[in-house]
Write a protein that holds these residues in place. Sequence first.
Motif, mmCIF file in Angstrom:
data_model
loop_
_atom_site.group_PDB
_atom_site.id
_atom_site.type_symbol
_atom_site.label_atom_id
_atom_site.label_comp_id
_atom_site.label_asym_id
_atom_site.label_seq_id
_atom_site.Cartn_x
_atom_site.Cartn_y
_atom_site.Cartn_z
ATOM 1 N N ASP A 269 9.757 -26.827 77.496
ATOM 2 C CA ASP A 269 10.609 -27.382 76.450
ATOM 3 C C ASP A 269 11.225 -28.311 75.503
ATOM 4 O OD1 ASP A 269 13.471 -25.469 76.368
ATOM 5 O OD2 ASP A 269 14.862 -27.068 77.091
ATOM 6 N N GLY A 270 9.434 -28.677 75.450
ATOM 7 C CA GLY A 270 10.089 -30.442 75.124
ATOM 8 C C GLY A 270 8.991 -31.026 75.442
ATOM 9 N N PRO A 271 8.690 -32.657 75.162
ATOM 10 C CA PRO A 271 7.891 -33.088 75.767
ATOM 11 C C PRO A 271 8.663 -33.685 77.495
ATOM 12 C CG PRO A 271 8.199 -33.958 73.413
ATOM 13 C CD PRO A 271 9.066 -32.608 73.758
ATOM 14 N N ASP A 272 8.086 -33.316 78.209
ATOM 15 C CA ASP A 272 8.229 -33.721 79.815
ATOM 16 C C ASP A 272 9.817 -32.614 79.662
ATOM 17 O OD1 ASP A 272 6.611 -35.588 80.605
ATOM 18 O OD2 ASP A 272 6.863 -36.760 79.274
ATOM 19 N N ARG A 273 9.127 -31.314 79.667
ATOM 20 C CA ARG A 273 10.953 -30.655 79.911
ATOM 21 C C ARG A 273 10.276 -29.605 80.370
ATOM 22 N NH1 ARG A 273 15.912 -32.239 78.492
ATOM 23 N NH2 ARG A 273 16.300 -30.381 78.536
ATOM 24 N N VAL A 274 10.199 -28.750 81.322
ATOM 25 C CA VAL A 274 10.082 -27.398 81.681
ATOM 26 C C VAL A 274 11.151 -26.369 81.752
ATOM 27 C CG1 VAL A 274 8.310 -25.785 83.144
ATOM 28 C CG2 VAL A 274 7.593 -27.959 82.157
ATOM 29 N N ARG A 275 11.207 -25.216 81.652
ATOM 30 C CA ARG A 275 12.704 -24.953 81.923
ATOM 31 C C ARG A 275 12.206 -23.436 82.822
ATOM 32 N NH1 ARG A 275 18.099 -23.761 79.552
ATOM 33 N NH2 ARG A 275 17.282 -25.468 78.266
ATOM 34 N N VAL A 276 13.261 -23.530 83.634
ATOM 35 C CA VAL A 276 12.929 -22.793 84.574
ATOM 36 C C VAL A 276 13.784 -21.595 85.204
ATOM 37 C CG1 VAL A 276 12.422 -22.224 87.529
ATOM 38 C CG2 VAL A 276 11.757 -24.960 86.483
ATOM 39 N N GLU A 277 14.043 -20.554 84.141
ATOM 40 C CA GLU A 277 14.761 -19.155 84.388
ATOM 41 C C GLU A 277 13.868 -17.791 84.913
ATOM 42 O OE1 GLU A 277 15.577 -19.192 80.409
ATOM 43 O OE2 GLU A 277 13.253 -18.818 80.058
ATOM 44 N N GLY A 278 14.618 -17.129 85.240
ATOM 45 C CA GLY A 278 14.419 -15.486 85.861
ATOM 46 C C GLY A 278 14.762 -15.455 87.013
ATOM 47 N N VAL A 279 15.206 -16.412 88.097
ATOM 48 C CA VAL A 279 15.201 -16.352 89.606
ATOM 49 C C VAL A 279 16.055 -15.637 89.776
ATOM 50 C CG1 VAL A 279 14.491 -17.684 91.418
ATOM 51 C CG2 VAL A 279 14.339 -19.038 89.214
ATOM 52 N N ARG A 280 15.075 -14.251 90.352
ATOM 53 C CA ARG A 280 16.565 -13.327 90.719
ATOM 54 C C ARG A 280 16.156 -13.902 92.590
ATOM 55 N NH1 ARG A 280 17.419 -9.131 88.935
ATOM 56 N NH2 ARG A 280 18.917 -9.102 89.856
ATOM 57 N N GLY A 281 17.723 -13.687 93.161
ATOM 58 C CA GLY A 281 17.751 -14.027 94.914
ATOM 59 C C GLY A 281 18.421 -12.227 95.352
ATOM 60 N N GLU A 282 18.118 -13.192 96.957
ATOM 61 C CA GLU A 282 18.022 -12.140 97.817
ATOM 62 C C GLU A 282 18.964 -12.549 98.719
ATOM 63 O OE1 GLU A 282 14.842 -9.067 96.583
ATOM 64 O OE2 GLU A 282 14.425 -10.227 98.853
ATOM 65 N N ALA A 283 19.682 -11.729 99.330
ATOM 66 C CA ALA A 283 20.257 -12.195 101.051
ATOM 67 C C ALA A 283 18.975 -13.159 101.861
ATOM 68 C CB ALA A 283 21.027 -10.947 102.027
ATOM 69 N N PRO A 284 19.402 -14.147 102.560
ATOM 70 C CA PRO A 284 18.997 -14.813 103.376
ATOM 71 C C PRO A 284 18.029 -14.050 104.444
ATOM 72 C CG PRO A 284 20.739 -15.952 104.108
ATOM 73 C CD PRO A 284 21.345 -14.486 102.185
ATOM 74 N N PRO A 285 17.455 -14.840 104.554
ATOM 75 C CA PRO A 285 16.704 -14.102 106.419
ATOM 76 C C PRO A 285 17.944 -14.316 107.528
ATOM 77 C CG PRO A 285 15.387 -15.196 105.852
ATOM 78 C CD PRO A 285 16.439 -15.921 104.989
ATOM 79 N N PRO A 286 18.196 -13.148 108.789
ATOM 80 C CA PRO A 286 19.266 -13.335 109.168
ATOM 81 C C PRO A 286 19.547 -14.224 111.004
ATOM 82 C CG PRO A 286 17.817 -11.293 110.079
ATOM 83 C CD PRO A 286 17.970 -11.712 108.741
#
Length: 560
Positions: A269-286
């Motif tokens: 996303d530019g010098p020394d910049r990284v975009r992190v996207e699209g992360v999907r989440g789920e319920a945590p373990p019991p």
Amino acid sequence: MTLRIGNFSGFYGDRLDALREMLTGGEVDVLTGDYLAELTMLILARDRLKDPSAGYARTFLRQLEECLGPAHEKGVRIVTNAGGLNPGGLADAVRALAGRLGIPVRVAHVEGDDLTARYPGSLAAHAYLGGFGIAECLRAGADVVVTGRVTDAALVTGPAAAHFGWAATDHDRLAGALVAGHVLECGTQATGGNYAFFTEHPPGALRRPGFPLAEIHADGTSVITKHPGTGGFVDVGTITAQLLYETGGARYAGPDVTARLDTVRLRQDGPDRVRVEGVRGEAPPPTLKAGLNRLGGFRNEVVFVLTGLDIEAKAALVKEQMSDALAKSPPAEVRWELARTDRPDADTEETASALLRLVVRDPSQEAVGRVLSGAAIELALAGYPGFHVMAPPGKGSPYGVFEDVYVPHGDVDHVAVLHDGRRVPVTPAPDTAVLEDVPDPALPEPLPPGPTTRAPLGLLAGARSGDKGGNANVGVWVRTDDAWRWLAHELTVERFRTLLPEARDLPVTRHVLPRLRALNFVVEGILGEGVAAQARFDPQAKALGEWLRSRHLDIPEALL
């Protein structure tokens, strides 16, 4: 509105001036310090045996003495797990420091992770808590939040949940923060430290890498960057490497949420910049993971230096002589390793020498102390030609054993102790899901046949490795689609075992992460009973990935 969260410590012993550097180097809203690892908990437990008021990372107080004033003036909040085994004690020490400095700072802490009383014989048993206790403290106005054993990424998910008002069911947003927290947790590993392709950057770029920060947005997306003018570099490769570090399959579970690593998208996303996207989440373990540390016994070692000719014969002689001596009072475990560091016709004595390492273990210190030292030193004039050792063996030292167990969320009293003394119970996750492996995705089309060259894997692939108890993980990634087409088919479990013979007889699991062009291997049992047991030359598997990269195989010429 963006929340800027920076890191100033990746382990107990990291750069002391990092907190000041992060406060003065640029804009930041929250600074996090990670001090805890499996071995650290054992070290702190032994500190607490000597002094019941100890058990926390004292270096944090040294950092804070210089930086508490500037942090207060800038409105920067500090969140740290430096509390270790005694978060309340460290919180009190921070209050005392603030009082002595005359700085009106509100200090809160999180407790409930300590399960030691439930596990007789353990020096320390602690559950890995999530970030919502931290969030409670911050929402109530804390300037400094001290925790004990939380997950490393909770230092980021907690502030993000507090700032954006996320609920425990906001799985995608929490998963995005979890991924950002995992990137930040090891400090300069996100800015070029321990990076496979460091030679592609200008000389001096890594002389003093800056610490990372994440610009987190309300939807859970983030940009990983660093302060302007600091050393190191942030690119898709450094972030990929850290995402693979000490993880396993596509599901990366925490107490608050499970992040799907197979959904992560990275882009420059530019010098020394990284975009992190699209992360999907789920319920945590019991269940929550809990780490148990106990004393495993005592160990001692001696390294014999074998120089010049007849290395194998010299090794056989010293083994025979030592075996006779140790037979009188044999330790429970005797282990020999010969490292052929010698080379023919060497131009220095050191490069003409091999190292023969003897390690002994026993429940009794006496069985590994004088028995070993006496037997080794008595050979000084009676052993192989050129006999000497790296250092005389000592009296033997205790070693630790790490074990993880799992407990239901409801069995842990997760409590936020606010700055005004109020105690707020933290409700466990309202929904959970049993953690299961994600089926491997379809592999890309293999490359068409063509000429190959015998060459090191590392000419094409990066790697990063680490430890989880007695297991090791090795993440391997490539940077082009064609290289991925080759790697996905070439680096099977069988080929992995061939390249790393130490894993030949151990369970090895391969996980496929196409969006990262990566494979993640988990090798069970290669580290014995964990880092504190020092069962292996590289007890934390830090260089296992670099060993893999050095191994030769047939690589398509079109990729080189």
